[in-house]
Write a protein that holds these residues in place. Structure first.
Motif, PDB file in Angstrom:
ATOM      1  N   MET A   1       0.726  -1.470   0.202  1.00  0.00           N
ATOM      2  CA  MET A   1       0.163  -0.436  -0.251  1.00  0.00           C
ATOM      3  C   MET A   1       0.837   1.482  -0.099  1.00  0.00           C
ATOM      4  O   MET A   1       2.083   1.046   0.156  1.00  0.00           O
ATOM      5  CB  MET A   1      -0.755  -0.114   1.280  1.00  0.00           C
ATOM      6  N   ALA A   2       0.587   2.480  -0.431  1.00  0.00           N
ATOM      7  CA  ALA A   2       0.935   3.146  -0.404  1.00  0.00           C
ATOM      8  C   ALA A   2       0.160   4.384   0.360  1.00  0.00           C
ATOM      9  O   ALA A   2      -0.995   5.155  -0.080  1.00  0.00           O
ATOM     10  CB  ALA A   2       1.100   4.481  -1.801  1.00  0.00           C
ATOM     11  N   LEU A   3       0.774   4.787   1.542  1.00  0.00           N
ATOM     12  CA  LEU A   3       0.556   6.743   1.664  1.00  0.00           C
ATOM     13  C   LEU A   3       1.017   7.797   1.436  1.00  0.00           C
ATOM     14  O   LEU A   3       1.441   8.010   0.792  1.00  0.00           O
ATOM     15  CB  LEU A   3       0.996   6.846   3.339  1.00  0.00           C
ATOM     16  N   VAL A   4      -0.293   8.857   0.897  1.00  0.00           N
ATOM     17  CA  VAL A   4       0.088   9.541   0.076  1.00  0.00           C
ATOM     18  C   VAL A   4      -0.918  10.989   1.042  1.00  0.00           C
ATOM     19  O   VAL A   4      -1.235  11.045   1.222  1.00  0.00           O
ATOM     20  CB  VAL A   4      -1.464   9.456  -1.149  1.00  0.00           C
ATOM     21  N   ALA A   5       0.130  12.102   0.211  1.00  0.00           N
ATOM     22  CA  ALA A   5       0.227  13.172   1.065  1.00  0.00           C
ATOM     23  C   ALA A   5       0.829  14.288   0.344  1.00  0.00           C
ATOM     24  O   ALA A   5       1.498  14.259  -0.544  1.00  0.00           O
ATOM     25  CB  ALA A   5       1.413  13.153   2.611  1.00  0.00           C
ATOM     26  N   PRO A   6       0.492  15.819   0.002  1.00  0.00           N
ATOM     27  CA  PRO A   6      -0.731  15.695   0.935  1.00  0.00           C
ATOM     28  C   PRO A   6      -2.115  15.147   0.172  1.00  0.00           C
ATOM     29  O   PRO A   6      -1.887  14.811  -0.647  1.00  0.00           O
ATOM     30  CB  PRO A   6      -1.233  17.257   0.206  1.00  0.00           C
ATOM     31  N   ARG A   7      -3.151  14.929   1.070  1.00  0.00           N
ATOM     32  CA  ARG A   7      -4.733  14.469   0.750  1.00  0.00           C
ATOM     33  C   ARG A   7      -5.307  14.515  -0.340  1.00  0.00           C
ATOM     34  O   ARG A   7      -5.559  13.630  -1.242  1.00  0.00           O
ATOM     35  CB  ARG A   7      -5.069  13.914   1.838  1.00  0.00           C
ATOM     36  N   TYR A   8      -4.717  15.668  -0.882  1.00  0.00           N
ATOM     37  CA  TYR A   8      -5.944  16.415  -1.609  1.00  0.00           C
ATOM     38  C   TYR A   8      -5.214  16.084  -3.178  1.00  0.00           C
ATOM     39  O   TYR A   8      -5.274  16.335  -4.153  1.00  0.00           O
ATOM     40  CB  TYR A   8      -5.763  17.864  -1.792  1.00  0.00           C
ATOM     41  N   LEU A   9      -3.932  15.193  -3.557  1.00  0.00           N
ATOM     42  CA  LEU A   9      -2.965  14.652  -4.385  1.00  0.00           C
ATOM     43  C   LEU A   9      -3.369  13.400  -4.942  1.00  0.00           C
ATOM     44  O   LEU A   9      -2.973  12.437  -5.681  1.00  0.00           O
ATOM     45  CB  LEU A   9      -1.797  14.979  -4.595  1.00  0.00           C
ATOM     46  N   ALA A  10      -3.788  13.154  -4.244  1.00  0.00           N
ATOM     47  CA  ALA A  10      -4.279  11.528  -3.076  1.00  0.00           C
ATOM     48  C   ALA A  10      -5.642  10.186  -4.429  1.00  0.00           C
ATOM     49  O   ALA A  10      -5.163   9.332  -4.783  1.00  0.00           O
ATOM     50  CB  ALA A  10      -4.589  10.891  -2.539  1.00  0.00           C
ATOM     51  N   GLY A  11      -5.789  11.110  -5.476  1.00  0.00           N
ATOM     52  CA  GLY A  11      -6.969  10.833  -6.563  1.00  0.00           C
ATOM     53  C   GLY A  11      -7.977  10.246  -5.853  1.00  0.00           C
ATOM     54  O   GLY A  11      -7.942  10.275  -4.478  1.00  0.00           O
ATOM     55  N   GLY A  12      -9.209   9.868  -6.296  1.00  0.00           N
ATOM     56  CA  GLY A  12     -10.700   9.936  -6.071  1.00  0.00           C
ATOM     57  C   GLY A  12     -10.385   8.665  -4.687  1.00  0.00           C
ATOM     58  O   GLY A  12     -11.061   8.696  -4.294  1.00  0.00           O
ATOM     59  N   GLY A  13      -9.539   7.503  -5.059  1.00  0.00           N
ATOM     60  CA  GLY A  13     -10.124   6.158  -4.138  1.00  0.00           C
ATOM     61  C   GLY A  13     -11.188   5.383  -4.255  1.00  0.00           C
ATOM     62  O   GLY A  13     -12.144   4.989  -5.293  1.00  0.00           O
ATOM     63  N   ASP A  14     -12.007   4.898  -3.173  1.00  0.00           N
ATOM     64  CA  ASP A  14     -13.063   3.669  -3.936  1.00  0.00           C
ATOM     65  C   ASP A  14     -14.228   4.680  -3.386  1.00  0.00           C
ATOM     66  O   ASP A  14     -14.358   5.100  -1.855  1.00  0.00           O
ATOM     67  CB  ASP A  14     -13.182   2.575  -2.871  1.00  0.00           C
ATOM     68  N   PRO A  15     -15.251   4.506  -4.099  1.00  0.00           N
ATOM     69  CA  PRO A  15     -16.454   5.309  -4.293  1.00  0.00           C
ATOM     70  C   PRO A  15     -17.364   4.503  -2.847  1.00  0.00           C
ATOM     71  O   PRO A  15     -17.562   5.505  -2.258  1.00  0.00           O
ATOM     72  CB  PRO A  15     -17.224   5.260  -5.398  1.00  0.00           C
ATOM     73  N   ALA A  16     -17.001   3.456  -2.274  1.00  0.00           N
ATOM     74  CA  ALA A  16     -17.740   2.613  -1.405  1.00  0.00           C
ATOM     75  C   ALA A  16     -17.635   3.567  -0.015  1.00  0.00           C
ATOM     76  O   ALA A  16     -18.404   3.426   1.247  1.00  0.00           O
ATOM     77  CB  ALA A  16     -17.407   1.309  -1.373  1.00  0.00           C
ATOM     78  N   TRP A  17     -16.227   4.383  -0.310  1.00  0.00           N
ATOM     79  CA  TRP A  17     -15.515   4.918   1.448  1.00  0.00           C
ATOM     80  C   TRP A  17     -17.101   6.001   1.410  1.00  0.00           C
ATOM     81  O   TRP A  17     -17.291   6.347   2.818  1.00  0.00           O
ATOM     82  CB  TRP A  17     -15.118   5.579   0.779  1.00  0.00           C
TER      83      TRP A  17
END
Length: 248
Positions: A1-17
């Motif tokens: 897994m990857a930790l991405v910061a700052p968070r606004y650069l992390a991309g969309g992610g899983d919509p189920a969240w």
């Protein structure tokens, strides 16, 4: 897994969240249509509708709140808006206690995180200059804009969000609080699930996480919001003591 910061650069992610807790913990209803590639969730009081669907020419996330037949307020988020930031908004929307609590200035979480005011005093910008939030008012126009971009040209835009001016302040603050959070976001590392044009600016740390932690993160979130809803329903309704009678 990857930790991405700052968070606004992390991309969309899983919509189920966003969608799973609304449906499973907060009783938002859905009417699936296998012929339409869109998710539509309606709040229990039927005043709010969240739509998620592929739109090459516009935002993928759209949420409208209605009072009768009149649209009271609306918000939209681009497809690459991190779902954890959108969840800051929807979690506040689905929390009865949030509406009753005092809502601070939506700019305040950003100020506390070190976001900077521009020379023209229009909104606040992240310390790295990549994200910007602005409350725009002019004439009859009143709205909040947020955007993340690595350059000024159109290809540099990562995502943007729009919140109409009638959006309740506690919901806008839920969004800005999640945006200002400095905690990195977890994304798939192989392949790296962040937008290609942010990889020079994003800080990516490859990390090992127990499979159970990653696999059940959404389930824990659903359970936590379900517990929040149960506590809100069981909380005693405050009573107002009668005023003492005057005596002569």
């Amino acid at each position: 897994m990857a930790l991405v910061a700052p968070r606004y650069l992390a991309g969309g992610g899983d919509p189920a969240w966003v969608t799973a807790p609304l449906h499973r913990s907060c009783d938002w209803s859905s009417q699936p249509n296998p012929l339409v590639p869109q998710v539509a969730l309606t709040s229990p009081d039927r005043t709010a509708v969240l739509r998620l669907g592929p739109d090459p020419d516009g935002p993928w996330w759209n949420l409208q709140n209605t009072v009768g037949e009149q649209r009271a307020w609306s918000v939209s988020f681009g497809v690459r808006t991190p779902v954890e930031i959108i969840a800051g908004f929807t979690d506040a929307l689905s929390d009865p206690a949030a509406a009753q609590a005092h809502a601070p200035d939506p700019y305040e979480p950003l100020r506390q995180a070190g976001w900077l005011e521009g020379h023209d005093h229009d909104g606040l910008t992240s310390p790295d200059g990549l994200a910007h939030v602005e409350h725009f008012t002019h004439g009859f126009t009143d709205c909040w804009f947020a955007r993340t971009a690595v350059s000024e040209d159109p290809d540099g835009l990562i995502w943007r969000a729009y919140l109409s001016g009638d959006t309740p302040a506690h919901l806008t603050t839920g969004f800005t609080r999640a945006l200002a959070d400095t905690a990195p976001l977890l994304r798939d590392a192989y392949p790296l699930r962040v937008p290609l044009n942010v990889r020079r600016q994003a800080h990516v740390t490859i990390t090992q996480r127990p499979a159970a932690e990653v696999e059940f993160a959404l389930e824990r979130r659903v359970a936590a919001l379900a517990n929040r809803s149960t506590q809100a329903m069981s909380a005693p309704v405050p009573t107002i003591a009668p005023s003492p009678r005057r005596t002569r």
